[in-house]
Write a protein that holds these residues in place. Structure first.
Motif, PDB file in Angstrom:
ATOM      1  N   ARG A 175      74.946 133.688   9.605  1.00 14.27           N
ATOM      2  CA  ARG A 175      74.783 133.211  10.977  1.00 14.27           C
ATOM      3  C   ARG A 175      75.866 132.196  11.302  1.00 14.27           C
ATOM      4  O   ARG A 175      76.126 131.268  10.529  1.00 14.27           O
ATOM      5  CB  ARG A 175      73.410 132.573  11.166  1.00 14.27           C
ATOM      6  N   VAL A 176      76.520 132.379  12.470  1.00 13.40           N
ATOM      7  CA  VAL A 176      77.630 131.525  12.878  1.00 13.40           C
ATOM      8  C   VAL A 176      77.388 131.058  14.315  1.00 13.40           C
ATOM      9  O   VAL A 176      76.994 131.856  15.168  1.00 13.40           O
ATOM     10  CB  VAL A 176      78.976 132.287  12.812  1.00 13.40           C
ATOM     11  N   LYS A 177      77.648 129.790  14.568  1.00 16.86           N
ATOM     12  CA  LYS A 177      77.529 129.243  15.924  1.00 16.86           C
ATOM     13  C   LYS A 177      78.924 129.194  16.557  1.00 16.86           C
ATOM     14  O   LYS A 177      79.825 128.568  16.008  1.00 16.86           O
ATOM     15  CB  LYS A 177      76.921 127.842  15.892  1.00 16.86           C
ATOM     16  N   ARG A 179      81.117 128.819  20.382  1.00 18.87           N
ATOM     17  CA  ARG A 179      81.066 128.462  21.801  1.00 18.87           C
ATOM     18  C   ARG A 179      81.515 129.665  22.637  1.00 18.87           C
ATOM     19  O   ARG A 179      82.554 130.269  22.373  1.00 18.87           O
ATOM     20  CB  ARG A 179      81.960 127.258  22.089  1.00 18.87           C
ATOM     21  N   VAL A 184      76.863 127.291  23.330  1.00 18.96           N
ATOM     22  CA  VAL A 184      76.962 127.661  21.923  1.00 18.96           C
ATOM     23  C   VAL A 184      75.949 128.772  21.641  1.00 18.96           C
ATOM     24  O   VAL A 184      74.747 128.609  21.904  1.00 18.96           O
ATOM     25  CB  VAL A 184      76.694 126.458  21.007  1.00 18.96           C
ATOM     26  N   VAL A 185      76.442 129.905  21.159  1.00 18.50           N
ATOM     27  CA  VAL A 185      75.577 131.049  20.884  1.00 18.50           C
ATOM     28  C   VAL A 185      75.622 131.378  19.391  1.00 18.50           C
ATOM     29  O   VAL A 185      76.574 131.041  18.694  1.00 18.50           O
ATOM     30  CB  VAL A 185      76.005 132.288  21.699  1.00 18.50           C
ATOM     31  N   ASN A 186      74.559 132.026  18.928  1.00 17.78           N
ATOM     32  CA  ASN A 186      74.501 132.465  17.534  1.00 17.78           C
ATOM     33  C   ASN A 186      75.093 133.865  17.408  1.00 17.78           C
ATOM     34  O   ASN A 186      74.733 134.773  18.165  1.00 17.78           O
ATOM     35  CB  ASN A 186      73.056 132.485  17.029  1.00 17.78           C
ATOM     36  N   LYS A 187      76.004 134.019  16.471  1.00 17.12           N
ATOM     37  CA  LYS A 187      76.568 135.332  16.170  1.00 17.12           C
ATOM     38  C   LYS A 187      76.388 135.609  14.684  1.00 17.12           C
ATOM     39  O   LYS A 187      76.070 134.707  13.908  1.00 17.12           O
ATOM     40  CB  LYS A 187      78.045 135.390  16.555  1.00 17.12           C
ATOM     41  N   SER A 188      76.589 136.850  14.311  1.00 14.92           N
ATOM     42  CA  SER A 188      76.481 137.237  12.908  1.00 14.92           C
ATOM     43  C   SER A 188      77.849 137.624  12.376  1.00 14.92           C
ATOM     44  O   SER A 188      78.575 138.390  13.012  1.00 14.92           O
ATOM     45  CB  SER A 188      75.509 138.410  12.735  1.00 14.92           C
ATOM     46  N   GLU A 210      77.759 139.701  18.070  1.00 14.19           N
ATOM     47  CA  GLU A 210      76.549 139.068  18.595  1.00 14.19           C
ATOM     48  C   GLU A 210      75.351 139.996  18.480  1.00 14.19           C
ATOM     49  O   GLU A 210      74.249 139.577  18.144  1.00 14.19           O
ATOM     50  CB  GLU A 210      76.761 138.648  20.050  1.00 14.19           C
ATOM     51  N   LYS A 356      77.772 125.397   7.756  1.00 11.63           N
ATOM     52  CA  LYS A 356      76.900 124.297   8.166  1.00 11.63           C
ATOM     53  C   LYS A 356      77.696 123.007   8.321  1.00 11.63           C
ATOM     54  O   LYS A 356      77.506 122.245   9.274  1.00 11.63           O
ATOM     55  CB  LYS A 356      75.794 124.106   7.129  1.00 11.63           C
ATOM     56  N   HIS A 360      79.746 124.148  14.868  1.00  8.69           N
ATOM     57  CA  HIS A 360      80.054 125.338  15.665  1.00  8.69           C
ATOM     58  C   HIS A 360      81.563 125.453  15.861  1.00  8.69           C
ATOM     59  O   HIS A 360      82.312 124.498  15.662  1.00  8.69           O
ATOM     60  CB  HIS A 360      79.319 125.307  17.009  1.00  8.69           C
TER      61      HIS A 360
END
Length: 417
Positions: A175-177, A179, A184-188, A210, A356, A360
């Motif tokens: 999981r990657v945050k 912008r 800020v959205v979560n992507k894989s 995403e 982490k 982001h």
């Protein structure tokens, strides 16, 4: 060289440095002055080769080009900043190789910047570290430019040729945050890890997305196939949406296998900490069963003992059953190398820690760059920039020779001779 670096010669240099009050490292230290002497000597040698004659030789009088003094230049090195006298020629045609024109960093400074960045340090932290430890003046903007250079290497790595056959592929996600449009959205970040015929594991590719689905996975697997991967024997994954259908379309003979480690871990999320050891022990007969019938009997026993208290535990196994049972058809030697994913788990832990620490990312490219640098550090290798002669070290697989004998018996017609 042996004479210059003899114990006596080095001892005399150190003694002279101490006697004069000179330190060993840092600006003006012994190592710094040795760097300066070696670099200036190398530059003079380069100029001699360029002109074609030694200093003060008669041949230079009619050559049309002569030495023309020198100009000062400061460069950052691992021994601190070094002030050089760079020689020049009258025609202005001399192009130094050891210390190229425009270069302000030599040695391993750039690699050091990339190494620190790959460990999650910010550009400002790296700039401060280099200034404090090496006295090297590198602004955060300069550090950022150095890391941006990695883009070409990522492109080479992402398009390098692959082996024709990989006995095992692991597909996992981080999981990657990132912008995106002010939020800020979560992507894989999806990683495909291949175990080659020698049992060596390497990351074959990295994709940031995403939303997943059959269309996305078909694109990913087709890319791998176009890079030369014509067949995969076993593809281990974790219930990723649309992936089984894409695997069947690209490699019809491949066996899609749920990652047993991930399956057990997902099931244990429904179990309280106090019962986890007991439940884990109860689950072991399920994934170590000799066949599907025995596994079903073992799962029924788990249902009787723990199903009422933890219905999600049983449901997790039932939903993944069709992708889990191929595991039960393998010999113990193959089961062991599929189940034992310690290296992959260690990679994921390191990469998750890196992500982490970084928080982001401003763009997808920034996220890919950092993940790639993390992968490069974990694999312990570099890309030569041409795609040819690249050495991928990777990590080995315990018990691979025994497993390979079983692969040969079961999939012999699909493996190279």
């Amino acid at each position: 060289m042996a004479e210059a670096l003899s114990s006596e010669a080095i001892g005399q240099l150190v003694a002279d440095a101490k006697a004069s009050g000179m330190g060993l490292d840092g600006s003006g230290g012994l190592l710094n002055q040795m760097f300066k002497a070696v670099l200036e000597r190398a530059l003079q040698t380069e100029l001699t080769e360029h002109l074609g004659y030694e200093r003060n030789e008669a041949a230079g009088r009619r050559s049309g080009n002569t030495r023309n003094g020198s100009y000062p230049k400061s460069v950052s090195t691992v021994a601190g900043p070094v002030d050089l006298a760079v020689p020049r020629d009258r025609a202005g045609s001399f192009e130094p190789v050891i210390v190229p024109k425009g270069s302000r960093r030599i040695g391993q400074i750039d690699e050091m910047i990339l190494s620190l960045y790959a460990r999650g340090m910010s550009t400002r932290d790296i700039s401060s570290h280099l200034q404090e430890v090496y006295g090297a003046s590198c602004s955060p903007g300069l550090v950022s430019k150095v890391t941006d250079v990695i883009g070409a290497e990522v492109e080479t790595w992402a398009n390098r040729p692959l082996d024709e056959v990989y006995p095992i592929l692991y597909i996992d996600a981080l999981r990657v945050k990132v912008r995106h449009e002010g939020a800020v959205v979560n992507k894989s970040a999806y990683l495909v890890i291949g175990v080659d015929l020698d049992g060596v594991k390497n990351v074959l590719g990295l994709w940031l997305q995403e939303n997943e689905g059959a269309k996305f996975w078909l694109h990913v697997l087709t890319q791998l196939k176009n890079r030369g991967l014509r067949d995969a024997l076993i593809v281990c994954c974790d219930g990723l949406k649309g992936l089984p259908e894409a695997i069947d379309a690209v490699w019809p003979q491949a066996i899609t296998q749920t990652c047993v480690v991930h399956l057990v871990r997902a099931a244990m999320r429904y179990v309280t900490y106090a019962d986890q050891r007991k439940v884990a022990s109860a689950l072991k007969p399920v994934y170590t069963a000799a066949n599907e019938t025995a596994a079903l009997e073992a799962l029924e026993k788990v249902r009787e003992d723990w199903g009422r208290r933890y219905p999600g535990l049983i449901d997790t196994f039932e939903r993944a059953w069709e992708q889990f049972i191929p595991f039960l058809d393998f010999d113990q030697d193959i089961r062991r190398v599929i189940y034992t994913t310690n290296t992959i788990e260690a990679w994921n832990r390191s990469l998750r820690k890196l992500l982490k620490t970084s928080g982001h990312f401003p763009t997808d490219e920034a996220a890919v760059k950092l993940i790639y640098l993390g992968i490069r550090r974990l694999e312990g290798r570099h890309i030569d920039g041409t795609g040819k002669g690249t050495t991928l070290r990777g990590t080995g697989t315990l018990g691979w020779n025994r497993a390979m004998n079983q692969f040969k018996i079961r999939f012999g017609d699909r493996l190279p001779l």
